[in-house]
Design a protein around this motif. Structure first.
Motif, PDB file in Angstrom:
ATOM      1  N   HIS A 122       0.813  -1.218   0.000  1.00 25.27           N
ATOM      2  CA  HIS A 122       0.000   0.000   0.000  1.00 25.27           C
ATOM      3  C   HIS A 122       0.845   1.267   0.000  1.00 25.27           C
ATOM      4  N   VAL A 123       2.144   1.134  -0.082  1.00 23.53           N
ATOM      5  CA  VAL A 123       3.038   2.288  -0.028  1.00 23.53           C
ATOM      6  C   VAL A 123       4.077   2.166  -1.136  1.00 23.53           C
ATOM      7  N   ARG A 124       4.365   3.276  -1.801  1.00 22.83           N
ATOM      8  CA  ARG A 124       5.443   3.322  -2.793  1.00 22.83           C
ATOM      9  C   ARG A 124       6.610   4.079  -2.189  1.00 22.83           C
ATOM     10  N   ARG A 125       7.776   3.409  -2.141  1.00 17.24           N
ATOM     11  CA  ARG A 125       8.966   4.002  -1.530  1.00 17.24           C
ATOM     12  C   ARG A 125       9.957   4.419  -2.604  1.00 17.24           C
ATOM     13  N   VAL A 126      10.517   5.614  -2.445  1.00 14.73           N
ATOM     14  CA  VAL A 126      11.465   6.182  -3.401  1.00 14.73           C
ATOM     15  C   VAL A 126      12.752   6.496  -2.660  1.00 14.73           C
ATOM     16  N   GLU A 127      13.881   6.095  -3.246  1.00 14.25           N
ATOM     17  CA  GLU A 127      15.192   6.391  -2.671  1.00 14.25           C
ATOM     18  C   GLU A 127      16.093   6.978  -3.751  1.00 14.25           C
ATOM     19  N   GLY A 128      17.194   7.569  -3.326  1.00 11.41           N
ATOM     20  CA  GLY A 128      18.125   8.215  -4.252  1.00 11.41           C
ATOM     21  C   GLY A 128      17.978   9.722  -4.190  1.00 11.41           C
ATOM     22  N   VAL A 129      19.103  10.416  -4.312  1.00 10.74           N
ATOM     23  CA  VAL A 129      19.104  11.876  -4.131  1.00 10.74           C
ATOM     24  C   VAL A 129      18.215  12.564  -5.153  1.00 10.74           C
ATOM     25  N   LEU A 136       9.087   7.186 -10.373  1.00 11.74           N
ATOM     26  CA  LEU A 136      10.437   7.229  -9.825  1.00 11.74           C
ATOM     27  C   LEU A 136      10.888   5.862  -9.316  1.00 11.74           C
ATOM     28  N   GLN A 137       9.939   4.994  -8.980  1.00  8.79           N
ATOM     29  CA  GLN A 137      10.280   3.635  -8.569  1.00  8.79           C
ATOM     30  C   GLN A 137      10.763   2.794  -9.736  1.00  8.79           C
ATOM     31  N   THR A 138      10.134   2.987 -10.899  1.00  9.33           N
ATOM     32  CA  THR A 138      10.382   2.103 -12.043  1.00  9.33           C
ATOM     33  C   THR A 138      11.267   2.715 -13.112  1.00  9.33           C
TER      34      THR A 138
END
Length: 485
Positions: A169-176, A222-224
């Motif tokens: 239920h959550v989309r997580r994004v990482e990276g500057v 941004l995830q994909t």
């Protein structure tokens, strides 16, 4: 102008996600102290494999996870951003809180390359004590022993299963780069959520719902995809979010005007011309008093001899240009667009001969009283390809703004809404600006007719002002260039 959609959020909203816990600085101090005591902070010794402790800042739409810099400064970009699914249920919101919990403490073993959750070790100890007590009271061994072994296994592995289930239920994004982009959208969306929370209007609540959907879609991209590969789609989402924020601002301002209509005459600032100002137009440059107006208009200007181009030159023309927003004082609103008399380009404090060249292009073949946006000149100069033949328009606008702020010339200073400003920054034949109408599936295109409407509204404000007192272009103006020059 080339940056028509770059309108920043209000200072209050912008401060929200630029730093962690802006409303509770003490919370960050406590979290940093805990991180220094129990975890690995971010410093120059970190390798890509380092797992620094994260401080989660929960919001109504998700969370921001911040690292703790070793030099004591506040982090500027989140390490991770999580976005909750739109129209989340109570269970899904509980899943968000579960994922944004403090990280589990683990016990490392020197002889084995593995670690154990502190909670699992505590459960194992408790289960042994309980099992011994149960067997002492006659409980069957074949029941007690499996339960004693199963309890620490569940404590070790069950949280990972719950993490995986809640993560749906959550989309997580990482990276500057990805986090920096999503951070900007989150700042805008937070403003929508705040507006909806303080009002019972359906339009504001719906705007917050649509904003959550845009944030969710951006997190999915941004995830994909790499942020640079998805640049076009991301820009579209950011533009839609900006336009949505602008619509909410207009609703709030319109409501405030309606509530304050009864005492508008008492609250109007002195020295400003009364008139039917359209939405978002706020003349901010006070005019001179009657005693100084005559001095300005009859000051020692050079008496110019007519040349062969005077027949084609129109005197009463105005230049309109957008610029980076500024705030004249703490009580005034944002100023992002300005109108000046064309002759202000002949001021000696404006870089020359660039100002005189732009003045010649601006006044040739115009109608009396015409307001000419700078983007129109760009269009006439082969979409800007020939600006180098005329002058440095960026430097000229900076010089004009400084003149206005030093009160060395008159101007109509305005805080235009996002769509109006974007239309004036686009060319006269452009049709590039889109905005929401009700929901994400319906869009409205704005084009030349809408641009003309905005200019007509500005003209309605300017005409009564100059009828009472012409815009003073400044003193000691240089002679205009002839057409031959």
């Amino acid at each position: 102008m080339t940056d028509g959609l770059r309108t920043p959020p209000s200072p209050t909203a912008a401060a929200y996600h630029e730093r962690p816990f802006p409303r509770d600085p003490g919370r960050w101090k406590k979290e940093r102290t805990r991180a220094l005591r129990t975890g690995h902070i971010r410093d120059n010794t970190c390798s890509p494999a380092c797992q620094p402790v994260l401080v989660h800042e929960r919001t109504s739409w998700g969370w921001l996870a911040w690292t703790v810099p070793g030099d004591g400064t506040l982090p500027e970009v989140p390490h991770q951003i999580g976005v909750l699914t739109p129209a989340a249920t109570r269970t899904q919101r509980l899943a968000l809180r579960w994922l944004a919990r403090r990280p589990a403490q683990r016990i490392a073993f020197d002889t084995v390359p593995a670690s154990l959750r502190f909670s699992a070790a505590a459960v194992a100890l408790i289960s042994v004590i309980v099992a011994l007590l149960a067997m002492h009271h006659g409980a069957p061994v074949d029941v007690v022993l499996p339960a004693m072994l199963l309890a620490p296994l569940l404590a070790e592995h069950l949280p990972n299963r719950l993490d995986a289930r809640a993560g749906e239920h959550v989309r997580r994004v990482e990276g500057v780069h990805a986090c920096r982009y999503l951070q900007r959208l989150a700042t805008l969306h937070t403003g929508l959520v705040q507006a909806a929370a303080g009002s019972d209007r359906y339009e504001l609540r719906r705007s917050a719902e649509v904003g959550q959907g845009l944030l969710w879609d951006a997190a999915g991209l941004l995830q994909t995809h790499d942020a640079r590969l998805a640049c076009k789609d991301l820009i579209t989402l950011e533009r839609l979010m900006l336009q949505l924020a602008d619509q909410v601002t207009q609703i709030i301002e319109r409501t405030a005007r309606e509530d304050a209509a009864a005492d508008a005459d008492q609250t109007r600032a002195p020295g400003r011309h009364p008139g039917p100002y359209p939405t978002g137009l706020r003349p901010m440059t006070p005019g001179p008093t009657p005693s100084t107006s005559h001095r300005k208009e009859t000051a020692s200007m050079p008496q110019l001899q007519p040349d062969s181009s005077q027949a084609a030159r129109t005197a009463d023309v105005y230049l309109l240009f957008a610029h980076e927003p500024y705030y004249p004082d703490s009580a005034a609103g944002e100023i992002n667009t300005t109108v000046v008399a064309a002759d202000s380009l002949l001021h000696p404090r404006v870089r020359q001969p660039d100002g005189a060249r732009i003045h010649a292009s601006l006044t040739q073949g115009r109608r009396p009283g015409e307001i000419v946006p700078l983007s129109t000149l760009t269009h006439e100069l082969d979409a800007g390809a020939r600006w180098h033949e005329v002058g440095d328009w960026e430097g000229i606008t900076e010089d004009l703004l400084q003149l206005i702020r030093d009160q060395d010339c008159d101007a109509l200073s305005m805080g235009l809404p996002l769509i109006a400003r974007a239309l004036l920054c686009a060319g006269p034949n452009s049709q590039v600006v889109r905005a929401h109408v009700g929901d994400t599936s319906r869009l409205t295109a704005y084009g030349p007719d809408d641009r003309g409407t905005v200019l007509a509204e500005i003209d309605k404000v300017l005409t009564p002002l100059v009828a009472e007192r012409a815009l003073w272009p400044g003193n000691d103006l240089i002679p205009p260039l002839s057409h031959r020059s």
